[in-house]
Design a protein around this motif. Sequence first.
Motif, PDB file in Angstrom:
ATOM      1  N   GLU A 139       0.829  -1.208   0.000  1.00  0.00           N
ATOM      2  CA  GLU A 139       0.000   0.000   0.000  1.00  0.00           C
ATOM      3  C   GLU A 139       0.864   1.260   0.000  1.00  0.00           C
ATOM      4  O   GLU A 139       0.560   2.231  -0.703  1.00  0.00           O
ATOM      5  N   VAL A 140       1.925   1.258   0.782  1.00  0.00           N
ATOM      6  CA  VAL A 140       2.828   2.406   0.788  1.00  0.00           C
ATOM      7  C   VAL A 140       3.479   2.558  -0.584  1.00  0.00           C
ATOM      8  O   VAL A 140       3.594   3.672  -1.124  1.00  0.00           O
ATOM      9  N   ARG A 141       3.904   1.439  -1.170  1.00  0.00           N
ATOM     10  CA  ARG A 141       4.518   1.486  -2.500  1.00  0.00           C
ATOM     11  C   ARG A 141       3.539   2.029  -3.541  1.00  0.00           C
ATOM     12  O   ARG A 141       3.918   2.805  -4.424  1.00  0.00           O
ATOM     13  N   ALA A 142       2.265   1.660  -3.429  1.00  0.00           N
ATOM     14  CA  ALA A 142       1.249   2.159  -4.364  1.00  0.00           C
ATOM     15  C   ALA A 142       1.074   3.667  -4.214  1.00  0.00           C
ATOM     16  O   ALA A 142       0.907   4.383  -5.218  1.00  0.00           O
ATOM     17  N   LEU A 143       1.104   4.177  -2.970  1.00  0.00           N
ATOM     18  CA  LEU A 143       1.022   5.623  -2.753  1.00  0.00           C
ATOM     19  C   LEU A 143       2.198   6.338  -3.412  1.00  0.00           C
ATOM     20  O   LEU A 143       2.038   7.408  -4.023  1.00  0.00           O
ATOM     21  N   LEU A 144       3.373   5.737  -3.313  1.00  0.00           N
ATOM     22  CA  LEU A 144       4.577   6.333  -3.897  1.00  0.00           C
ATOM     23  C   LEU A 144       4.508   6.307  -5.421  1.00  0.00           C
ATOM     24  O   LEU A 144       4.779   7.318  -6.095  1.00  0.00           O
ATOM     25  N   LEU A 192       9.967  -4.582   7.391  1.00  0.00           N
ATOM     26  CA  LEU A 192       9.771  -3.150   7.169  1.00  0.00           C
ATOM     27  C   LEU A 192      11.045  -2.485   6.642  1.00  0.00           C
ATOM     28  O   LEU A 192      11.003  -1.720   5.673  1.00  0.00           O
ATOM     29  N   VAL A 193      12.166  -2.751   7.283  1.00  0.00           N
ATOM     30  CA  VAL A 193      13.417  -2.111   6.864  1.00  0.00           C
ATOM     31  C   VAL A 193      13.753  -2.482   5.429  1.00  0.00           C
ATOM     32  O   VAL A 193      14.039  -1.610   4.587  1.00  0.00           O
ATOM     33  N   THR A 194      13.731  -3.764   5.124  1.00  0.00           N
ATOM     34  CA  THR A 194      14.105  -4.194   3.781  1.00  0.00           C
ATOM     35  C   THR A 194      13.046  -3.808   2.752  1.00  0.00           C
ATOM     36  O   THR A 194      13.375  -3.490   1.602  1.00  0.00           O
ATOM     37  N   GLY A 195      11.767  -3.833   3.155  1.00  0.00           N
ATOM     38  CA  GLY A 195      10.712  -3.475   2.220  1.00  0.00           C
ATOM     39  C   GLY A 195      10.664  -1.992   1.923  1.00  0.00           C
ATOM     40  O   GLY A 195      10.327  -1.576   0.805  1.00  0.00           O
ATOM     41  N   LEU A 196      11.002  -1.159   2.908  1.00  0.00           N
ATOM     42  CA  LEU A 196      10.982   0.285   2.710  1.00  0.00           C
ATOM     43  C   LEU A 196      12.233   0.802   2.014  1.00  0.00           C
ATOM     44  O   LEU A 196      12.222   1.923   1.477  1.00  0.00           O
ATOM     45  N   GLU A 197      13.298   0.026   2.024  1.00  0.00           N
ATOM     46  CA  GLU A 197      14.565   0.496   1.461  1.00  0.00           C
ATOM     47  C   GLU A 197      14.413   1.097   0.060  1.00  0.00           C
ATOM     48  O   GLU A 197      14.895   2.218  -0.189  1.00  0.00           O
ATOM     49  N   PRO A 198      13.756   0.408  -0.877  1.00  0.00           N
ATOM     50  CA  PRO A 198      13.649   1.012  -2.214  1.00  0.00           C
ATOM     51  C   PRO A 198      12.708   2.213  -2.277  1.00  0.00           C
ATOM     52  O   PRO A 198      12.677   2.911  -3.293  1.00  0.00           O
ATOM     53  N   MET A 199      11.971   2.471  -1.207  1.00  0.00           N
ATOM     54  CA  MET A 199      11.055   3.617  -1.181  1.00  0.00           C
ATOM     55  C   MET A 199      11.652   4.823  -0.478  1.00  0.00           C
ATOM     56  O   MET A 199      11.009   5.868  -0.382  1.00  0.00           O
ATOM     57  N   LEU A 200      12.878   4.684   0.018  1.00  0.00           N
ATOM     58  CA  LEU A 200      13.529   5.773   0.725  1.00  0.00           C
ATOM     59  C   LEU A 200      14.094   6.802  -0.245  1.00  0.00           C
ATOM     60  O   LEU A 200      14.510   6.476  -1.360  1.00  0.00           O
ATOM     61  N   ALA A 201      14.116   8.052   0.209  1.00  0.00           N
ATOM     62  CA  ALA A 201      14.791   9.106  -0.535  1.00  0.00           C
ATOM     63  C   ALA A 201      16.294   8.813  -0.571  1.00  0.00           C
ATOM     64  O   ALA A 201      16.795   8.014   0.226  1.00  0.00           O
TER      65      ALA A 201
END
Length: 240
Positions: A80-85, A129-138
Amino acid sequence: MTVHDITGPTVLLTGPTSGIGAGMLRALLQHPARPRLVLLARNETALDAALAHARSAGITAHGVGVDLADLSSVQVALAEVRALLEAGTIAPIDAALLNAGTQFMSRAKLGAQGHERTFTVNVVAQHLLVTGLEPMLAPAGHVVVMGSSTHRGKKQSFNLIPDPQWQAPAELATADPADAPTEAQGRERGSIAYASSKLALVTAAHVWAERLAASGRRLNTYDPGLTVGTGLVREMSAFR
């Protein structure tokens, strides 16, 4: 928290509905950077209230439901976070504040996948969370995971929490539904599970930090100190 603690406008926060997370949300609402927020929480009603509070303060906020005791729910939340991005609704995440964690009165609790719940929430879910969010980080994104001085032993918790007992991850993730023959024994074993999960988290954080550093990002573990009155320990009254 200073202006320089947040390098951009998009901040993701887990556990914003109670305890330390609610305090972090209040600080973010007053932060001069006026960050846009992505709030992840388990309780839908409490999440809606947190979103309404943020929006009433003039902050742009998006909510995503997640149950950290259910690893499938974590994966769905990440999607869901990735879809928002990808939709351009949010910008890449500048700061991910992974506050949410838990402690129980025994090791008898299970997560949705059958693993011991303390380890599931405090370690496995954090890894996802850490590994999943990594590609979504600035490009200069910063991740903060919630540690605890209990991983250093009971002297660091005013003798309230027993020393951690290091075991292989498979052992730490194995629950025993009969692990609490008495309340006192269950409470001690639950506390050991908590301290051990925080030791595992700090150990894993070194690897996560090295991984993020390779792409110019940062990861830190934050120790909030004694957390009286935050409701961290499930099933325990305020007077025990």
